[in-house]
Design an enzyme around this catalytic site. Structure first.
Site, PDB file in Angstrom:
ATOM      1  N   HIS A 145     -24.242  -2.976   5.237  1.00 56.62           N
ATOM      2  CA  HIS A 145     -24.283  -2.756   6.684  1.00 56.62           C
ATOM      3  C   HIS A 145     -23.104  -1.916   7.147  1.00 56.62           C
ATOM      4  O   HIS A 145     -22.720  -1.959   8.311  1.00 56.62           O
ATOM      5  CB  HIS A 145     -24.320  -4.110   7.394  1.00 56.62           C
ATOM      6  CG  HIS A 145     -25.482  -4.935   6.924  1.00 56.62           C
ATOM      7  ND1 HIS A 145     -26.730  -4.859   7.483  1.00 56.62           N
ATOM      8  CD2 HIS A 145     -25.580  -5.789   5.872  1.00 56.62           C
ATOM      9  CE1 HIS A 145     -27.551  -5.652   6.829  1.00 56.62           C
ATOM     10  NE2 HIS A 145     -26.883  -6.222   5.845  1.00 56.62           N
ATOM     11  N   GLU A 188      -4.145   5.726  -9.951  1.00 54.07           N
ATOM     12  CA  GLU A 188      -2.796   6.075 -10.421  1.00 54.07           C
ATOM     13  C   GLU A 188      -2.819   6.659 -11.821  1.00 54.07           C
ATOM     14  O   GLU A 188      -1.964   7.455 -12.191  1.00 54.07           O
ATOM     15  CB  GLU A 188      -1.896   4.830 -10.396  1.00 54.07           C
ATOM     16  CG  GLU A 188      -0.905   4.875  -9.264  1.00 54.07           C
ATOM     17  CD  GLU A 188       0.051   3.697  -9.244  1.00 54.07           C
ATOM     18  OE1 GLU A 188       0.272   3.190  -8.140  1.00 54.07           O
ATOM     19  OE2 GLU A 188       0.567   3.263 -10.295  1.00 54.07           O
ATOM     20  N   LYS A 196       8.941   7.019  -4.344  1.00 57.38           N
ATOM     21  CA  LYS A 196      10.019   6.037  -4.485  1.00 57.38           C
ATOM     22  C   LYS A 196      11.386   6.697  -4.282  1.00 57.38           C
ATOM     23  O   LYS A 196      12.222   6.199  -3.539  1.00 57.38           O
ATOM     24  CB  LYS A 196       9.984   5.394  -5.884  1.00 57.38           C
ATOM     25  CG  LYS A 196       8.916   4.315  -6.068  1.00 57.38           C
ATOM     26  CD  LYS A 196       9.094   3.592  -7.396  1.00 57.38           C
ATOM     27  CE  LYS A 196       7.992   2.578  -7.638  1.00 57.38           C
ATOM     28  NZ  LYS A 196       8.113   1.830  -8.878  1.00 57.38           N
TER      29      LYS A 196
END
Ligand code: PA5
Length: 463
Positions: free
Chosen positions: A320, A291, A430
């Site tokens: 793995h 951000e 937003k």
């Protein structure tokens, strides 16, 4: 008390060959790095970087500690309602510093501290599932939102408040809520004042993702029995190490290495702790780095999109899963190992009837050997990597890590010539959500998104 250390040798060309940094290149960056340091100091002096003041707010930490000590035994569960910077630090602190199965311990084992839940999403199954396991008479909710307006936080709060009122009554629900928000602004501040709800202040000059050492992260930590003064002490000790001589400033050197790596096309920064307890520190860092540094900017009148991509991994688990890619995939990554010298448990692998090479060794040795093996394998393939060594995971060292990585983010933002402290992309998401949800004042956004969706319908490529 131990100090964390940064070893960046394997990022240098001595070890990483043509994919590494020459010493001269690093030295050539020092003037720019020194100027980045000075700009950050100036911003701090102007009161713009509140996160740099947090390590020194010991009086506030004492107040939070004594408040939590008095209150925490009254409740079985502590629930953080927040998202992004208002949740990730809380999770990172808890995973790092408390028992890895904290919520499964008995109350006595938790020394009468509550269980901790941080449901940082608005998935209906998550919130319904949480309500299924809480005894609302014994829960305290910490509603955290700096803006006091974030849809996810408020929606979850309204649902839980409604459930609380049904259970404890309209006159008592307030005793089950702690609000952390701006001192003056926002819906939550108004509500705290109106209803007489216990509340704490998120300083206006502390950005969400830089707020873990503010009341945002400290209250849940104190309720969970952690020593928050030591967290701040660790950050303060790191602040003192991060001085003007940038060659001995770990945050500045980390920023410089990552910046030079980015210029060499290593645009992915993989943070890989070899320690289960640190797995959510990488998650917290992922937000901090992404951000803060993913930005569109203007350099010499040209639009430039900057963006080192943070990736989280976990040793030995991801050996793995991911390490094949890191060792043989494209040369676009730099790995940051988080390495622990002393684990808080020691577990011996028992003898077996038939002789086995693992017997009588410890899991401690095994995970350390796996870490070393991965580091060597990467370096042999000229895959740049650096290691942050933590003597032992505790409040003091976690405070150091948080602060070092926050400061490194601030410095590298200056190197990239971007604003590391805003988040226009998040804000865009937003406001479009507000529009879609029919919030008044956001009609333009609603129209914009509806037009976009209509256009998409006409030309859908989907199977
Ligand atoms: O770092 C940030 O600024 C964001 O991730 C915020 O923390 C997040 O959007 C939540 O915002 P708020 O605390 O205002 O509810």
């Amino acid at each position: 008390m131990g100090s964390i250390r940064l070893d960046y040798s394997n990022c240098m060309s001595d070890f990483a060959g043509e994919h590494g940094i020459d010493l001269q290149e690093l030295q050539a960056l020092y003037p720019k790095l020194t100027s980045a340091y000075s700009i950050i100091q100036q911003k701090k002096a102007k009161g713009m970087l509140g996160f740099m003041e947090l390590p020194y707010k010991t009086e506030e930490a004492k107040k939070i500690s004594s408040f939590a000590k008095k209150e925490r035994t009254k409740f079985d569960d502590f629930v953080v309602i927040g998202i992004g910077g208002s949740a990730l630090g809380n999770i990172a602190v808890q995973t790092a510093l408390n028992h890895l199965n904290w919520n499964l311990l008995s109350k006595k084992q938790r020394k009468n501290c509550p269980r901790l839940f941080v449901p940082d999403n608005v998935d209906p199954e998550l919130i319904k599932g949480l309500l299924d396991v809480l005894n609302l008479k014994k829960v305290v909710f910490n509603i955290i939102s700096k803006s006091g307006t974030t849809a996810e936080c408020l929606a979850n709060f309204f649902i839980l408040k409604n459930a609380l009122i049904k259970k404890v009554g309209v006159k008592n629900w307030q005793k089950h809520v702690i609000i952390s928000t701006d001192e003056k602004k926002g819906y939550l501040r108004e509500l705290a004042n109106k209803e007489g709800i216990a509340s704490f202040v998120i300083p206006a000059n502390v950005g969400g993702r830089f707020s873990v050492l503010s009341p945002v992260g400290l209250i849940s930590a104190a309720y969970s029995g952690l020593n928050i003064e030591k967290l701040l002490q660790g950050a303060k000790d790191m602040d003192e190490r991060c001085g003007q001589d940038i060659t001995t400033n770990p945050a500045a050197i980390y920023a410089a290495i990552q910046y030079l790596m980015y210029q060499k096309g290593k645009k992915i920064n993989v943070m890989m702790p070899y320690c289960q307890a640190l797995k959510d520190v990488s998650d917290w860092f992922r937000q901090l780095w992404a951000e803060s540094l993913g930005k569109r900017t203007n350099i010499k009148n040209e639009v430039v999109n900057i963006g080192p991509t943070p990736v989280k991994a976990l040793g030995a688990t991801d050996q793995h899963s991911q390490v094949q890619l890191y060792i043989e995939g494209s040369y676009d990554k730099v790995i940051t190992f988080l390495s622990v010298e002393k684990y808080r448990s020691n577990v011996v692998i028992p003898s077996t009837k038939e002789k086995h090479y693992l017997e009588k060794h410890t899991l401690n040795e095994l995970i350390k050997c796996e870490e070393e093996a991965t580091r060597v394998a990467l370096t042999k393939q000229m895959r740049p990597n650096c290691t942050i060594t933590i003597p032992e995971v505790n409040e003091h060292t976690i405070g150091q890590i948080f602060y070092m990585l926050e400061l490194a983010t601030a410095y590298i933002g200056e190197l990239f010539e971007i604003n590391a402290f805003d988040q226009p992309g998040v804000e865009l998401g937003k406001v479009l959500t507000y529009g879609l949800m029919g919030r008044s004042g956001f009609e333009k956004e609603k129209k914009e998104i509806e037009e976009f969706l209509a256009k998409k319908k006409e030309s859908t490529y989907a199977v």
